[in-house]
Design a protein around this motif. Structure first.
Motif, PDB file in Angstrom:
ATOM      1  N   ALA A 566      22.726 -50.068 -37.226  1.00 23.02           N
ATOM      2  CA  ALA A 566      23.688 -49.691 -35.370  1.00 23.02           C
ATOM      3  C   ALA A 566      22.110 -50.289 -34.660  1.00 23.02           C
ATOM      4  O   ALA A 566      20.968 -49.676 -35.398  1.00 23.02           O
ATOM      5  CB  ALA A 566      23.451 -47.780 -34.904  1.00 23.02           C
ATOM      6  N   ASP A 567      22.572 -50.555 -33.637  1.00 21.08           N
ATOM      7  CA  ASP A 567      22.142 -50.849 -32.429  1.00 21.08           C
ATOM      8  C   ASP A 567      20.883 -51.765 -33.207  1.00 21.08           C
ATOM      9  O   ASP A 567      19.172 -52.006 -33.046  1.00 21.08           O
ATOM     10  CB  ASP A 567      20.770 -49.790 -32.097  1.00 21.08           C
ATOM     11  N   GLY A 568      21.302 -53.080 -34.014  1.00 20.07           N
ATOM     12  CA  GLY A 568      20.360 -53.785 -34.371  1.00 20.07           C
ATOM     13  C   GLY A 568      19.394 -53.343 -35.748  1.00 20.07           C
ATOM     14  O   GLY A 568      17.993 -54.193 -35.674  1.00 20.07           O
ATOM     15  N   ALA A 569      19.680 -52.313 -35.635  1.00 23.15           N
ATOM     16  CA  ALA A 569      18.747 -52.009 -37.436  1.00 23.15           C
ATOM     17  C   ALA A 569      19.163 -51.465 -38.538  1.00 23.15           C
ATOM     18  O   ALA A 569      20.697 -51.123 -37.497  1.00 23.15           O
ATOM     19  CB  ALA A 569      17.721 -51.115 -36.946  1.00 23.15           C
ATOM     20  N   PHE A 570      19.372 -51.210 -39.740  1.00 19.74           N
ATOM     21  CA  PHE A 570      19.835 -50.517 -41.013  1.00 19.74           C
ATOM     22  C   PHE A 570      18.776 -48.571 -40.258  1.00 19.74           C
ATOM     23  O   PHE A 570      17.342 -48.873 -40.218  1.00 19.74           O
ATOM     24  CB  PHE A 570      19.460 -51.106 -41.720  1.00 19.74           C
ATOM     25  N   TYR A 571      19.275 -48.360 -40.768  1.00 18.88           N
ATOM     26  CA  TYR A 571      18.485 -46.419 -40.597  1.00 18.88           C
ATOM     27  C   TYR A 571      19.219 -45.368 -41.842  1.00 18.88           C
ATOM     28  O   TYR A 571      20.677 -45.635 -42.804  1.00 18.88           O
ATOM     29  CB  TYR A 571      19.651 -45.274 -39.405  1.00 18.88           C
ATOM     30  N   VAL A 572      18.409 -44.944 -42.817  1.00 17.30           N
ATOM     31  CA  VAL A 572      18.171 -44.430 -43.868  1.00 17.30           C
ATOM     32  C   VAL A 572      17.696 -43.042 -43.210  1.00 17.30           C
ATOM     33  O   VAL A 572      16.501 -42.878 -42.904  1.00 17.30           O
ATOM     34  CB  VAL A 572      17.685 -45.131 -45.010  1.00 17.30           C
ATOM     35  N   ALA A 573      18.603 -42.066 -43.974  1.00 20.00           N
ATOM     36  CA  ALA A 573      18.531 -41.162 -43.772  1.00 20.00           C
ATOM     37  C   ALA A 573      18.146 -39.668 -44.929  1.00 20.00           C
ATOM     38  O   ALA A 573      19.643 -40.282 -45.296  1.00 20.00           O
ATOM     39  CB  ALA A 573      19.279 -39.794 -42.198  1.00 20.00           C
ATOM     40  N   THR A 574      17.805 -38.931 -44.734  1.00 20.58           N
ATOM     41  CA  THR A 574      17.551 -37.918 -45.708  1.00 20.58           C
ATOM     42  C   THR A 574      18.366 -36.700 -45.321  1.00 20.58           C
ATOM     43  O   THR A 574      17.170 -36.074 -43.994  1.00 20.58           O
ATOM     44  CB  THR A 574      16.689 -37.428 -46.476  1.00 20.58           C
ATOM     45  N   LEU A 575      19.615 -35.545 -45.111  1.00 18.34           N
ATOM     46  CA  LEU A 575      19.474 -34.481 -44.304  1.00 18.34           C
ATOM     47  C   LEU A 575      18.542 -33.233 -45.085  1.00 18.34           C
ATOM     48  O   LEU A 575      18.174 -33.151 -46.933  1.00 18.34           O
ATOM     49  CB  LEU A 575      20.716 -34.069 -44.784  1.00 18.34           C
ATOM     50  N   THR A 576      18.556 -32.375 -44.001  1.00 19.21           N
ATOM     51  CA  THR A 576      16.359 -31.966 -44.316  1.00 19.21           C
ATOM     52  C   THR A 576      17.530 -30.023 -44.887  1.00 19.21           C
ATOM     53  O   THR A 576      16.363 -28.837 -45.487  1.00 19.21           O
ATOM     54  CB  THR A 576      15.381 -32.337 -44.328  1.00 19.21           C
ATOM     55  N   ASP A 577      17.831 -29.723 -43.803  1.00 20.95           N
ATOM     56  CA  ASP A 577      18.277 -28.689 -43.232  1.00 20.95           C
ATOM     57  C   ASP A 577      19.175 -28.442 -42.511  1.00 20.95           C
ATOM     58  O   ASP A 577      20.392 -29.122 -41.453  1.00 20.95           O
ATOM     59  CB  ASP A 577      16.882 -28.073 -42.528  1.00 20.95           C
ATOM     60  N   ILE A 578      20.620 -27.473 -42.630  1.00 20.87           N
ATOM     61  CA  ILE A 578      21.617 -26.872 -42.746  1.00 20.87           C
ATOM     62  C   ILE A 578      21.662 -25.697 -42.110  1.00 20.87           C
ATOM     63  O   ILE A 578      21.429 -24.120 -42.698  1.00 20.87           O
ATOM     64  CB  ILE A 578      23.020 -27.082 -43.277  1.00 20.87           C
ATOM     65  N   SER A 579      21.365 -25.189 -40.416  1.00 24.18           N
ATOM     66  CA  SER A 579      21.229 -24.466 -40.256  1.00 24.18           C
ATOM     67  C   SER A 579      22.880 -23.649 -39.395  1.00 24.18           C
ATOM     68  O   SER A 579      23.618 -23.884 -38.380  1.00 24.18           O
ATOM     69  CB  SER A 579      20.576 -24.395 -38.652  1.00 24.18           C
ATOM     70  N   ARG A 580      23.598 -22.367 -40.253  1.00 26.07           N
ATOM     71  CA  ARG A 580      24.266 -21.743 -39.756  1.00 26.07           C
ATOM     72  C   ARG A 580      24.430 -20.923 -38.947  1.00 26.07           C
ATOM     73  O   ARG A 580      24.579 -19.379 -39.646  1.00 26.07           O
ATOM     74  CB  ARG A 580      25.682 -21.345 -40.335  1.00 26.07           C
ATOM     75  N   PRO A 581      24.304 -20.626 -37.545  1.00 21.39           N
ATOM     76  CA  PRO A 581      23.826 -19.198 -36.570  1.00 21.39           C
ATOM     77  C   PRO A 581      24.423 -18.345 -37.166  1.00 21.39           C
ATOM     78  O   PRO A 581      26.299 -18.486 -36.917  1.00 21.39           O
ATOM     79  CB  PRO A 581      23.428 -20.169 -35.112  1.00 21.39           C
TER      80      PRO A 581
END
Length: 643
Positions: A566-581
Motif C-alpha cells: 500500500a502507498d508505495g511500500a510493503f507493510y509487515v505487521a504482527t497482531l499483538t493484542d485483542i480487546s473485547r470490552p
C-alpha cells in the motif's frame, strides 16, 4: 405528524426531496370550517386505490411543489426545461407516494380505525403554520393560508383524519419491532473491539538496486511494450458553459456594488469581540476566595474543578458585548485589559470574576476593500439566476448549427486541440479545459467514448457544468522505439527493481515473524518497528494504514502476522493484542447500537407492511389525466406517464 410517511418515502432520490416538501404541501392542501364541511369537490382522477380516487388537484399540487425544487437543483430557470425523462421519473415517484398514502389510509379504514372530530381539530390547531406568535390557533391566519393555497378546508380535514388513522395503524406495527439481543451484542463486539499491531514499513524508494545493464533494459523494453507507446490522441472541439465561464462574461455596475455595500454594512463593519473565562459564585466572599486561588497561578482547568463545588464556570469565545447576559458584566469585560484576572462584579446571577483571554479589535472594511467580495457575490447571484436561460440558448444553438453557431454573449468557452485519455496535450501539458479535475475527467471521458464525427450533445457534468464535444480526428496509439524511450525504460526498470527488492525484504520479515512469534521477537531488533496505538473498525490510527487494519481484524489471535502492499511500500505487521470490552463498560455505545438496530428493524417491518398493502390493492392509474397534470405543471406533455 406524518412521521411514518417520512420514514416510508426516503428510500428514493426523489423521495428525499418530496419528504421535506410534503409538510409544506400538506399545510397548503386545504380546510371552510374546522369541524364541518368534511368532503372535497370531485375532479378528474389520476389513479384509484380500491374505492378511493387520487384527484388531479392533489397530484397537481404535489408536482407543482416539487418541480421548481428539482429545476433549481439542476440549475434550470424554469421547470419546463427539465428533461422529459426526468419529469417522467418525478411524476412516477410522486404518484407512487400518493398511492402508498392512500393504501395505508384504506387499510386503516378497513380495520375500523375511526378518528373523532375532536382529535382532527386538535391536530389542526397544533399546526404551527396556523398559530399566532403566542402559539394559539389563529382563525384569520388559518383562512388566509388556505385562501392563498387555493385549497379547501374540507381537503385538509380529510387528510388529517386519514393521516391520524394511518398512524394509529402503523405505529403499533412499528413499536412491536425490537432488535434481538444477540444481534445487538454481535454488532457491539464488532464496533467496540480494538486491536494493536507491531508494524514495519518497507518503502520501495528505500531500496537501491544496481543500475541496469543495456541487455536488461532491452529485455525489459521487449517484455513491457505497453509501457512505451505514444498514446492515442483525439482532436476534439469542446464547448463548456459553467459558473466559472459565465462569471467572465458578467459585469456588475459600480453603483450596484455600492448599493450592496450599504445593505451589508454589518458584514464589513464588525464590532470588537472578546474571548473570556467567567466564574460566577453565590457570594462575594466565595468569589474572592476563587479570585485569590486564580491569581496565585491556578490554571483554568483547576479553577473549573474548584468552582464546580458551588459555583458555575463558562468560557465564551469571540463574543460581542450584546452577547453577555448581564449589561454590567458586559461593560466590565469589554473595558478590561487582556490576560488580567478581574475582581468580583455583582450580577443578577451572583458575583462574577473573569479573565479576558483574547481581544479581536473592531474592523471596518471600506468599499474598495470590500469590492472583491461584493463582486464575487453579485456575479454568483447573476450566474444562479441566468444559468437556466443560458443553458437553453446553448442547447438550441447546438441543435440548430452544431458547434459553429455558439452565441458569443452567453459566457460559453470554446477550445480545440489534441488530447490523450489522461487529459494531456501532445506537449505533455494539461489540456486547457476550464474547471476542476472532476470536470476535466468528465469531458475527457466523453471525448474518448464519442465516435469520430458524432453529433455534439449538450451534457450536464459535475459542479453545474454543461459541455458538448465533437471528435473530428483520431491518432491511434503507436509504439515508441527503444532509442526514443530509453530514459523511460531506465526509470521503469528501476521502479520495478525497487519494488521487487522491497518485496523480498518484506517477505523475509514476514516469514521470520510467522516462524518466530512476531516482529518484536526477531533478532537483531528491527530499528523501524512501531508499536501501534489501539484502533477499531470505526476509528483508525495514523500509525496503521487502513489496509493493514482491515486485514488485522481478520486474524484470530495475537502472534499472527500479515503482509500487504500500500502507498508505495510493503507493510509487515504482527497482531499483538485483542480487546473485547464488556457492554457494561460502554453502556452509551451499546444503547446507541441497540436503538439504531431497533430503528432499522422497525423501518423494515413498516416498509414490508406498506409494500404488502400495495401488492394487495392494485392501483389503477389514468394515463391521460397524469399527462394532463404534467402538461399543466411543466408546460410540456409526458406521453409515457402512467405506463
Amino acid at each position: 405528524m406524518l412521521s411514518f410517511l417520512c420514514r416510508i418515502f426516503v428510500d428514493s432520490w426523489v423521495g428525499r426531496i418530496v419528504v421535506g416538501l410534503f409538510f409544506l404541501t400538506f399545510v397548503g392542501w386545504g380546510v371552510g370550517d374546522v369541524l364541518m364541511n368534511i368532503g372535497t369537490e370531485r375532479a378528474d382522477v389520476v389513479a384509484r386505490v380500491g374505492p378511493d380516487p387520487i384527484l388531479v388537484p392533489a397530484y397537481e399540487q404535489a408536482l407543482r411543489t416539487e418541480m421548481p425544487q428539482i429545476a433549481q437543483q439542476m440549475h434550470l430557470q424554469d421547470p419546463s426545461q427539465i428533461p422529459a425523462t426526468t419529469r417522467e421519473q418525478i411524476a412516477q415517484q410522486v404518484l407512487q407516494r400518493l398511492v402508498l398514502q392512500a393504501e395505508v389510509a384504506l387499510a386503516a379504514r378497513n380495520h375500523g380505525l375511526l378518528v373523532p372530530d375532536s382529535a382532527v381539530r386538535a391536530e389542526i390547531f397544533a399546526i404551527p403554520a396556523f398559530q399566532d406568535k403566542n402559539g394559539k390557533f389563529d382563525r384569520d391566519l388559518f383562512n388566509n393560508r388556505l385562501r392563498n393555497s387555493g385549497m379547501t378546508e374540507g381537503r385538509l380535514i380529510e387528510l388529517v383524519r386519514a393521516e391520524q388513522a394511518s398512524k394509529a395503524l402503523m405505529e403499533p406495527i412499528r413499536s412491536g419491532a425490537t432488535a434481538p439481543d444477540i444481534l445487538t451484542r454481535r454488532i457491539f463486539d464488532l464496533e467496540a473491539q480494538t486491536r494493536r499491531v507491531d508494524i514495519v514499513r518497507v518503502p520501495f524508494a528505500s531500496q537501491t538496486p544496481a543500475a541496469p545493464t543495456d541487455a536488461q533494459m532491452h529485455r525489459f523494453y521487449a517484455n513491457h511494450p505497453w509501457l512505451f507507446q505514444a498514446p492515442e490522441y483525439r482532436h476534439a472541439r469542446i464547448v463548456v458553459l459553467s459558473p466559472e465561464t459565465m462569471a467572465r462574461s458578467i459585469t456588475i455596475p459600480d453603483a450596484d456594488l455600492r448599493h450592496m455595500y450599504e445593505q451589508q454594512s454589518q458584514r464589513f463593519n464588525t464590532p470588537e469581540t472578546r474571548s473570556v473565562q467567567v466564574i460566577t459564585a453565590p457570594t462575594e466572599a466565595r468569589a474572592r476566595e476563587l479570585l485569590n486561588t486564580w491569581q496565585q497561578g491556578a490554571n483554568w482547568d483547576a479553577m473549573q474543578k474548584d468552582a464546580g463545588r458551588d459555583s458555575a464556570s463558562v468560557e465564551m469565545n469571540d463574543i460581542r458585548i450584546a452577547s453577555v447576559p448581564s449589561q454590567d458584566l458586559g461593560r466590565k469585560i469589554f473595558a478590561a485589559p487582556a490576560d488580567a484576572i478581574q475582581p468580583p462584579v455583582h450580577t443578577d446571577g451572583g458575583w462574577a470574576i473573569f479573565r479576558v483571554t483574547h481581544v479581536t479589535p473592531a474592523h471596518v472594511s471600506d468599499f474598495e476593500s470590500a469590492r472583491p467580495a461584493l463582486q464575487s457575490q453579485a456575479v454568483a447571484e447573476q450566474v444562479q439566476a441566468q444559468m437556466g436561460d443560458r443553458v437553453q440558448k446553448l442547447q438550441d444553438a447546438i441543435a440548430g448549427g452544431g458547434l459553429d453557431s455558439i452565441p458569443t454573449d452567453i459566457g460559453a468557452a470554446a477550445m480545440s486541440g489534441n488530447i490523450d485519455a489522461h487529459g494531456m496535450t501532445q506537449e505533455g501539458t494539461p489540456a486547457p479545459i476550464p474547471g476542476s479535475d472532476a470536470v476535466r475527467q468528465a469531458i475527457t471521458g466523453r471525448i474518448f467514448t464519442q465516435p469520430k464525427g458524432g453529433s455534439p450533445e449538450l451534457i450536464q457534468g459535475p459542479e453545474g457544468t454543461w459541455y458538448a464535444v465533437m471528435v473530428d480526428g483520431i491518432t491511434p496509439a503507436q509504439p515508441q522505439s527503444y532509442e526514443a524511450s530509453a530514459g523511460k525504460v531506465r526509470d521503469a526498470w528501476m521502479a520495478d527493481a525497487q519494488r521487487h527488492a522491497a518485496d523480498q525484504s518484506a517477505t523475509d520479515l514476514y516469514n521470520r515473524a510467522q516462524d518466530g512469534g512476531g516482529l518484536a521477537h526477531l533478532q537483531p531488533a528491527i530499528a523501524d518497528l512501531v508499536h501501534s496505538a489501539e484502533f477499531s473498525r470505526t476509528h483508525d490510527t495514523p500509525d496503521v494504514p487502513h489496509e493493514v487494519a482491515e486485514i488485522a481484524f481478520r486474524l484470530d489471535h495475537p502472534g499472527q502476522s500479515l503482509m500487504i502492499e500500500a502507498d508505495g511500500a510493503f507493510y509487515v505487521a504482527t497482531l499483538t493484542d485483542i480487546s473485547r470490552p464488556d457492554p457494561s463498560t460502554q453502556r452509551m455505545l451499546f444503547d446507541r447500537i441497540r436503538a439504531s438496530l431497533t430503528q432499522a428493524v422497525a423501518d423494515d417491518v413498516e416498509m414490508s407492511y406498506a409494500m404488502a398493502l400495495q401488492a394487495t390493492v392494485k392501483p389503477k392509474p389514468n394515463p391521460s389525466a397524469i399527462n394532463a397534470v404534467m402538461s399543466a405543471v411543466s408546460g410540456k406533455g409526458n406521453p409515457e406517464a402512467g405506463q
